[in-house]
Design a protein around this motif. Structure first.
Motif, mmCIF file in Angstrom:
data_model
loop_
_atom_site.group_PDB
_atom_site.id
_atom_site.type_symbol
_atom_site.label_atom_id
_atom_site.label_comp_id
_atom_site.label_asym_id
_atom_site.label_seq_id
_atom_site.Cartn_x
_atom_site.Cartn_y
_atom_site.Cartn_z
ATOM 1 N N SER A 176 78.428 0.889 18.859
ATOM 2 C CA SER A 176 78.533 2.359 18.948
ATOM 3 C C SER A 176 76.967 2.989 18.847
ATOM 4 O O SER A 176 76.660 4.031 19.390
ATOM 5 N N GLY A 177 76.302 2.333 17.955
ATOM 6 C CA GLY A 177 74.886 2.933 17.571
ATOM 7 C C GLY A 177 74.312 2.817 19.003
ATOM 8 O O GLY A 177 73.351 3.559 19.115
ATOM 9 N N ALA A 178 73.926 1.540 19.705
ATOM 10 C CA ALA A 178 73.309 1.181 20.872
ATOM 11 C C ALA A 178 73.920 2.513 22.085
ATOM 12 O O ALA A 178 72.912 2.944 22.694
ATOM 13 N N ALA A 179 75.362 2.687 22.001
ATOM 14 C CA ALA A 179 75.698 3.549 23.086
ATOM 15 C C ALA A 179 75.141 4.934 22.961
ATOM 16 O O ALA A 179 74.847 5.649 23.817
ATOM 17 N N LEU A 180 75.345 5.319 21.705
ATOM 18 C CA LEU A 180 74.756 6.587 21.335
ATOM 19 C C LEU A 180 73.294 6.776 21.523
ATOM 20 O O LEU A 180 72.903 7.701 22.332
ATOM 21 N N ALA A 181 72.442 5.760 21.161
ATOM 22 C CA ALA A 181 71.014 5.804 21.474
ATOM 23 C C ALA A 181 70.555 5.734 22.940
ATOM 24 O O ALA A 181 69.783 6.487 23.414
ATOM 25 N N VAL A 182 71.409 5.079 23.604
ATOM 26 C CA VAL A 182 71.060 4.962 25.248
ATOM 27 C C VAL A 182 71.641 6.195 25.738
ATOM 28 O O VAL A 182 70.857 6.821 26.717
ATOM 29 N N PHE A 183 72.720 6.732 25.533
ATOM 30 C CA PHE A 183 73.096 7.970 25.935
ATOM 31 C C PHE A 183 71.885 9.003 25.910
ATOM 32 O O PHE A 183 71.601 9.848 26.793
ATOM 33 N N TRP A 184 71.911 9.248 24.613
ATOM 34 C CA TRP A 184 70.838 10.543 24.293
ATOM 35 C C TRP A 184 69.427 10.231 25.042
ATOM 36 O O TRP A 184 69.082 11.343 25.092
ATOM 37 N N THR A 185 69.151 9.399 24.766
ATOM 38 C CA THR A 185 67.630 8.995 25.643
ATOM 39 C C THR A 185 67.756 9.320 27.064
ATOM 40 O O THR A 185 66.643 9.885 27.409
#
Length: 290
Positions: A176-185
């Motif tokens: 979940s943390g990686a998904a959020l970071a990649v999406f917002w980036t």
């Protein structure tokens, strides 16, 4: 008085170490992280990044303090790790809108992009290095606090039950943390690629996120056109995806909670690819002087 002498040595070829493109990308990502955080710059440049990190970590520290006094965590207000992302929404808004554009806008405005492209980097590797730098910083906020709480709760005997439960929770946090970071980036770089003015990019990202929430909620709830329109809410979509990874739904978003899990994940991945492709398309067409 020492006499100065000039010796004509002619043209000398560079015979020092030659590094690969990967090394150039790592150096660019490293210096981008320094610039975005305001390191080696004035104190004013450090305010917003520091504020975003504080907003992201302070709630975790508070929950850890509560767990220390309540080892079993019965009265913790945080029912699920995924709920933590809703608490730090302000940090993600602040960083994505007002800090991340510094990674790319300044290079175009100052002419540094042309110098970078004169190195072993090309437009794709340049963009990949910038993406990695911003994603690493965002991961600090989306992965750091939940991992810190997981470790602290485990030490306080308030964590998941058993090795399997602990590893499952760890996997969900990482995903979940990686998904959020990649999406917002991807979102930040795509919108920042439209202008070389950092302030304009910041306003565009901030207003765009607010508008997407208003449009998504308005069409899904007020206009009652269908729950699927809630997918237009970019913020709600990313947080709902995090909840689905934990096998639950965000009760704060009634419309999007009715959308199927595969639709949530497919839309999230599709938007990440679309944002990345748009940023690449933009950078392939940016004219560089020199």
């Amino acid at each position: 008085m020492t006499e100065a002498r000039i010796h004509d040595r002619g043209y000398l070829a560079y015979d020092g170490p030659r590094h690969s493109t990967r090394r150039a990308m790592l150096n660019l990502a490293y210096h981008t992280i320094q610039r975005v955080l305001g390191l080696k710059r004035s104190n004013w440049q450090k305010v917003l990044p520091a504020l975003a990190l504080l907003i992201a970590f302070i709630p975790a520290i508070v929950f850890i303090g509560i767990a220390a006094f309540l080892p079993r965590g019965e009265e913790l207000a945080l029912d699920s790790t995924a709920d933590y992302y809703g608490i730090i929404t302000g940090a993600l808004y602040l960083f994505t809108s007002f800090v991340a554009p510094e990674a790319v806008c300044t290079d175009r405005r100052s002419g540094m992009l042309g110098l970078y492209l004169a190195s072993p980097l090309n437009r794709d590797t340049y963009l990949m290095a910038k993406f990695a730098a911003v994603a690493i910083l965002l991961s600090t906020m989306t992965l750091g606090p939940p991992l810190l709480m997981l470790i602290a709760f485990t030490l306080a005997d308030a964590g998941p039950d058993g090795v399997t439960g602990w590893l499952t929770e760890l996997g969900r946090i990482l995903a979940s943390g990686a998904a959020l970071a990649v999406f917002w980036t991807a979102l930040s770089l795509a919108l920042s690629s439209l202008t070389s003015r950092r302030a304009l990019a910041s306003v565009g990202i901030f207003v765009g996120l607010l508008a997407s929430s208003a449009v998504g909620d308005g069409l899904a709830e007020a206009a009652e056109l269908g729950d699927s329109y809630a997918l237009l809410d970019l913020v709600g979509l990313s947080f709902e995806a995090a909840h689905r990874i934990f096998g639950e739904s965000d009760v704060g978003g009634p419309s999007i909670s009715a959308v199927g899990t595969w639709e949530i994940f497919a839309t999230l991945v599709g938007l990440i690819v679309a944002f990345g492709a748009f940023a690449r398309w933009r950078y392939q067409r940016i004219e560089v002087a020199g």
